[in-house]
Design a protein around this motif. Structure first.
Motif, PDB file in Angstrom:
ATOM      1  N   ASP A  43     -14.331  13.431 -19.610  1.00  0.00           N
ATOM      2  CA  ASP A  43     -14.132  13.864 -18.222  1.00  0.00           C
ATOM      3  C   ASP A  43     -12.685  13.662 -17.800  1.00  0.00           C
ATOM      4  OD1 ASP A  43     -16.649  14.799 -17.550  1.00  0.00           O
ATOM      5  OD2 ASP A  43     -17.398  12.828 -16.997  1.00  0.00           O
ATOM      6  N   GLY A  44     -12.128  12.505 -18.177  1.00  0.00           N
ATOM      7  CA  GLY A  44     -10.753  12.210 -17.798  1.00  0.00           C
ATOM      8  C   GLY A  44      -9.762  13.210 -18.374  1.00  0.00           C
ATOM      9  N   ALA A  45      -9.980  13.605 -19.635  1.00  0.00           N
ATOM     10  CA  ALA A  45      -9.081  14.557 -20.290  1.00  0.00           C
ATOM     11  C   ALA A  45      -9.155  15.924 -19.604  1.00  0.00           C
ATOM     12  CB  ALA A  45      -9.425  14.677 -21.765  1.00  0.00           C
ATOM     13  N   VAL A  46     -10.378  16.342 -19.291  1.00  0.00           N
ATOM     14  CA  VAL A  46     -10.567  17.638 -18.648  1.00  0.00           C
ATOM     15  C   VAL A  46      -9.966  17.637 -17.249  1.00  0.00           C
ATOM     16  CG1 VAL A  46     -12.271  19.282 -17.763  1.00  0.00           C
ATOM     17  CG2 VAL A  46     -12.624  18.209 -19.987  1.00  0.00           C
ATOM     18  N   GLU A  47     -10.232  16.576 -16.494  1.00  0.00           N
ATOM     19  CA  GLU A  47      -9.725  16.500 -15.124  1.00  0.00           C
ATOM     20  C   GLU A  47      -8.198  16.452 -15.086  1.00  0.00           C
ATOM     21  OE1 GLU A  47     -11.771  13.120 -13.631  1.00  0.00           O
ATOM     22  OE2 GLU A  47     -13.711  14.154 -13.497  1.00  0.00           O
ATOM     23  N   ALA A  48      -7.604  15.733 -16.048  1.00  0.00           N
ATOM     24  CA  ALA A  48      -6.139  15.658 -16.108  1.00  0.00           C
ATOM     25  C   ALA A  48      -5.552  17.024 -16.436  1.00  0.00           C
ATOM     26  CB  ALA A  48      -5.720  14.632 -17.160  1.00  0.00           C
ATOM     27  N   TYR A  49      -6.209  17.747 -17.349  1.00  0.00           N
ATOM     28  CA  TYR A  49      -5.726  19.081 -17.731  1.00  0.00           C
ATOM     29  C   TYR A  49      -5.810  20.046 -16.554  1.00  0.00           C
ATOM     30  CZ  TYR A  49      -5.673  23.647 -20.050  1.00  0.00           C
ATOM     31  OH  TYR A  49      -5.384  24.935 -20.413  1.00  0.00           O
ATOM     32  N   LEU A  50      -6.951  20.039 -15.855  1.00  0.00           N
ATOM     33  CA  LEU A  50      -7.107  20.938 -14.709  1.00  0.00           C
ATOM     34  C   LEU A  50      -6.151  20.563 -13.580  1.00  0.00           C
ATOM     35  CD1 LEU A  50     -11.007  21.334 -14.598  1.00  0.00           C
ATOM     36  CD2 LEU A  50      -9.311  22.947 -15.482  1.00  0.00           C
ATOM     37  N   GLY A  51      -5.888  19.266 -13.425  1.00  0.00           N
ATOM     38  CA  GLY A  51      -4.936  18.825 -12.415  1.00  0.00           C
ATOM     39  C   GLY A  51      -3.537  19.355 -12.711  1.00  0.00           C
ATOM     40  N   ALA A  52      -3.159  19.336 -13.992  1.00  0.00           N
ATOM     41  CA  ALA A  52      -1.849  19.857 -14.382  1.00  0.00           C
ATOM     42  C   ALA A  52      -1.762  21.361 -14.124  1.00  0.00           C
ATOM     43  CB  ALA A  52      -1.593  19.549 -15.860  1.00  0.00           C
ATOM     44  N   LEU A  53      -2.868  22.064 -14.350  1.00  0.00           N
ATOM     45  CA  LEU A  53      -2.890  23.509 -14.097  1.00  0.00           C
ATOM     46  C   LEU A  53      -2.734  23.807 -12.616  1.00  0.00           C
ATOM     47  CD1 LEU A  53      -5.743  24.776 -16.464  1.00  0.00           C
ATOM     48  CD2 LEU A  53      -3.276  24.912 -16.819  1.00  0.00           C
ATOM     49  N   ARG A  54      -3.379  23.009 -11.766  1.00  0.00           N
ATOM     50  CA  ARG A  54      -3.276  23.216 -10.315  1.00  0.00           C
ATOM     51  C   ARG A  54      -1.829  23.043  -9.850  1.00  0.00           C
ATOM     52  NH1 ARG A  54      -8.058  19.974 -10.536  1.00  0.00           N
ATOM     53  NH2 ARG A  54      -9.924  21.246 -10.181  1.00  0.00           N
ATOM     54  N   GLU A  55      -1.144  22.079 -10.447  1.00  0.00           N
ATOM     55  CA  GLU A  55       0.239  21.831 -10.066  1.00  0.00           C
ATOM     56  C   GLU A  55       1.157  22.984 -10.458  1.00  0.00           C
ATOM     57  OE1 GLU A  55       1.384  18.132 -11.752  1.00  0.00           O
ATOM     58  OE2 GLU A  55       0.067  16.925 -10.448  1.00  0.00           O
ATOM     59  N   GLN A  56       0.717  23.795 -11.425  1.00  0.00           N
ATOM     60  CA  GLN A  56       1.514  24.945 -11.849  1.00  0.00           C
ATOM     61  C   GLN A  56       1.435  26.104 -10.859  1.00  0.00           C
ATOM     62  OE1 GLN A  56       0.497  26.127 -15.867  1.00  0.00           O
ATOM     63  NE2 GLN A  56       0.521  23.999 -16.590  1.00  0.00           N
ATOM     64  N   GLY A  57       0.526  25.987  -9.891  1.00  0.00           N
ATOM     65  CA  GLY A  57       0.408  27.029  -8.864  1.00  0.00           C
ATOM     66  C   GLY A  57      -0.280  28.291  -9.357  1.00  0.00           C
ATOM     67  N   LEU A  58      -1.218  28.132 -10.290  1.00  0.00           N
ATOM     68  CA  LEU A  58      -1.931  29.299 -10.807  1.00  0.00           C
ATOM     69  C   LEU A  58      -2.788  29.927  -9.715  1.00  0.00           C
ATOM     70  CD1 LEU A  58      -3.150  28.030 -14.310  1.00  0.00           C
ATOM     71  CD2 LEU A  58      -1.104  29.350 -13.757  1.00  0.00           C
ATOM     72  N   LYS A  59      -3.041  31.220  -9.845  1.00  0.00           N
ATOM     73  CA  LYS A  59      -3.897  31.921  -8.889  1.00  0.00           C
ATOM     74  C   LYS A  59      -5.323  31.382  -8.979  1.00  0.00           C
ATOM     75  CE  LYS A  59      -1.303  36.274  -8.929  1.00  0.00           C
ATOM     76  NZ  LYS A  59      -1.370  37.736  -9.223  1.00  0.00           N
ATOM     77  N   PRO A  60      -6.078  31.391  -7.860  1.00  0.00           N
ATOM     78  CA  PRO A  60      -7.458  30.897  -7.872  1.00  0.00           C
ATOM     79  C   PRO A  60      -8.326  31.551  -8.941  1.00  0.00           C
ATOM     80  CG  PRO A  60      -6.729  31.262  -5.623  1.00  0.00           C
ATOM     81  CD  PRO A  60      -5.651  31.796  -6.506  1.00  0.00           C
ATOM     82  N   ALA A  61      -8.166  32.846  -9.131  1.00  0.00           N
ATOM     83  CA  ALA A  61      -8.985  33.534 -10.131  1.00  0.00           C
ATOM     84  C   ALA A  61      -8.695  33.022 -11.533  1.00  0.00           C
ATOM     85  CB  ALA A  61      -8.722  35.045 -10.075  1.00  0.00           C
ATOM     86  N   THR A  62      -7.430  32.742 -11.830  1.00  0.00           N
ATOM     87  CA  THR A  62      -7.048  32.226 -13.146  1.00  0.00           C
ATOM     88  C   THR A  62      -7.588  30.822 -13.344  1.00  0.00           C
ATOM     89  OG1 THR A  62      -5.020  33.538 -13.078  1.00  0.00           O
ATOM     90  CG2 THR A  62      -5.106  31.748 -14.681  1.00  0.00           C
ATOM     91  N   LEU A  63      -7.468  29.989 -12.310  1.00  0.00           N
ATOM     92  CA  LEU A  63      -8.000  28.625 -12.398  1.00  0.00           C
ATOM     93  C   LEU A  63      -9.505  28.637 -12.639  1.00  0.00           C
ATOM     94  CD1 LEU A  63      -6.096  26.632  -9.629  1.00  0.00           C
ATOM     95  CD2 LEU A  63      -6.176  26.093 -12.063  1.00  0.00           C
ATOM     96  N   ASN A  64     -10.201  29.462 -11.883  1.00  0.00           N
ATOM     97  CA  ASN A  64     -11.655  29.526 -12.020  1.00  0.00           C
ATOM     98  C   ASN A  64     -12.059  30.007 -13.414  1.00  0.00           C
ATOM     99  OD1 ASN A  64     -12.220  28.539  -9.520  1.00  0.00           O
ATOM    100  ND2 ASN A  64     -12.546  30.519  -8.560  1.00  0.00           N
ATOM    101  N   ARG A  65     -11.292  30.949 -13.973  1.00  0.00           N
ATOM    102  CA  ARG A  65     -11.610  31.415 -15.319  1.00  0.00           C
ATOM    103  C   ARG A  65     -11.441  30.303 -16.338  1.00  0.00           C
ATOM    104  NH1 ARG A  65      -7.285  34.543 -17.937  1.00  0.00           N
ATOM    105  NH2 ARG A  65      -7.002  32.536 -18.968  1.00  0.00           N
ATOM    106  N   LYS A  66     -10.376  29.514 -16.199  1.00  0.00           N
ATOM    107  CA  LYS A  66     -10.141  28.411 -17.133  1.00  0.00           C
ATOM    108  C   LYS A  66     -11.222  27.344 -17.003  1.00  0.00           C
ATOM    109  CE  LYS A  66      -5.145  29.079 -17.606  1.00  0.00           C
ATOM    110  NZ  LYS A  66      -5.181  29.348 -19.058  1.00  0.00           N
TER     111      LYS A  66
END
Length: 304
Positions: A46-69
């Motif tokens: 869980d920690g690895a996944v949450e850290a990865y998604l947190g890093a993606l959010r900081e990149q400013g990805l579009k909501p649709a891209t985040l949701n797909r990932k």
């Protein structure tokens, strides 16, 4: 590619479309690379996944891209549990990055704009006749571009005025064709297809639509050609090959066709996909009302 990702790819085969599988695989490989995966699934937590998604959010990805990932990683996690490659409590699926993300409505053209677009190709030339027949067939049947480019001549039944489409997982659907479309297809087959090379390097004699050397057409090339025709017709960037397919569904729904019937014609796997077109039609009607009704316009009418 990581071996565990290759196993995941094999698991996806036949379960999702090729495009979805490719996107999932790209996202999963990106995740594994980010956590420096070395083959031990204990690192997938869980920690690895949450850290990865947190890093993606900081990149400013579009909501649709985040949701797909997020969806890609969730599918991967479910596979790992199913294959007993991780402990059940080791990692959980994640909530969508943006729960209330609004999916944009599909683009579709008005019937008048469809006519303007279809009138552009020069029917006196082989390329123009072929392109007009292809665009007419998309609007007549709601066929996808990839399905269109894979068509064989036998899939058109001129006597019964129907097109047989090979969909996902080999499923077939039969779609009626209107007379004008059939006439164009007959003319194309008679004047263009019959004259194309049937042998030699690059020839694809089993395909209905080919280039003038007899070889297969590319999806990118055809879509680019449609955009050129749209520009010549004075239409905006929304006038694309995909918009023609979406116009097929939208115009049927506007004319009162039941959602279940349209679903069967376009090959949607669920009625929810077709219902989204219905919502788009209703949204367009509301927008048109607000834009054109004199008392609905901003400032229109006096308050009593």
């Amino acid at each position: 590619m990581y071996s565990i990702a290759e196993q995941f790819a094999a698991h996806l085969c036949g379960r999702v479309s090729t495009g979805t599988s490719r996107a999932y695989l790209s996202d999963v490989n990106g995740f594994l690379q980010a956590i420096s995966f070395a083959g031990n699934t204990d690192a997938i937590t869980d920690g690895a996944v949450e850290a990865y998604l947190g890093a993606l959010r900081e990149q400013g990805l579009k909501p649709a891209t985040l949701n797909r990932k997020v969806s890609s990683i969730n599918a991967f996690v479910k596979y790992l549990k199913q294959a007993e490659l991780v402990e059940y409590s080791q990692v959980q699926t994640q909530s969508l990055a943006v729960q209330n993300y609004l999916r944009p409505f599909p683009e579709f053209l008005s019937p008048a704009d469809v006519d303007r677009l279809l009138q552009v190709p020069d029917l006196s030339t082989p390329t123009g006749l072929r392109d007009r027949a292809m665009m007419e067939l998309i609007y007549a049947s709601g066929i996808q571009v990839k399905e269109l480019l894979a068509l064989h001549p036998w899939q058109i039944n001129f006597k019964k005025s129907r097109l047989v489409v090979e969909g996902k997982d080999g499923a077939q659907r039969s779609v009626p064709l209107y007379p004008q479309c059939l006439q164009l297809l007959q003319r194309y087959c008679r004047e263009v297809l019959s004259a194309l090379p049937s042998d030699g390097e690059g020839a694809s004699q089993d395909l209905l639509f080919r280039n003038l050397e007899g070889g297969p057409l590319s999806r990118q090339g055809f879509c680019k050609q449609v955009r050129k025709y749209a520009a010549r017709a004075g239409l905006g960037e929304g006038a694309t090959a995909k918009a023609l397919r979406q116009s097929f569904a939208a115009h049927l729904l506007q004319s009162g066709a039941p959602i279940q019937n349209v679903q069967a014609l376009v090959g949607h796997l669920t009625p929810q996909s077709t219902a989204f077109y219905h919502n788009a039609v209703r949204h367009a009607a509301r927008t048109s009302y607000k834009k054109h009704h004199p008392k609905a316009k901003s400032g229109g009418g006096k308050k009593q």
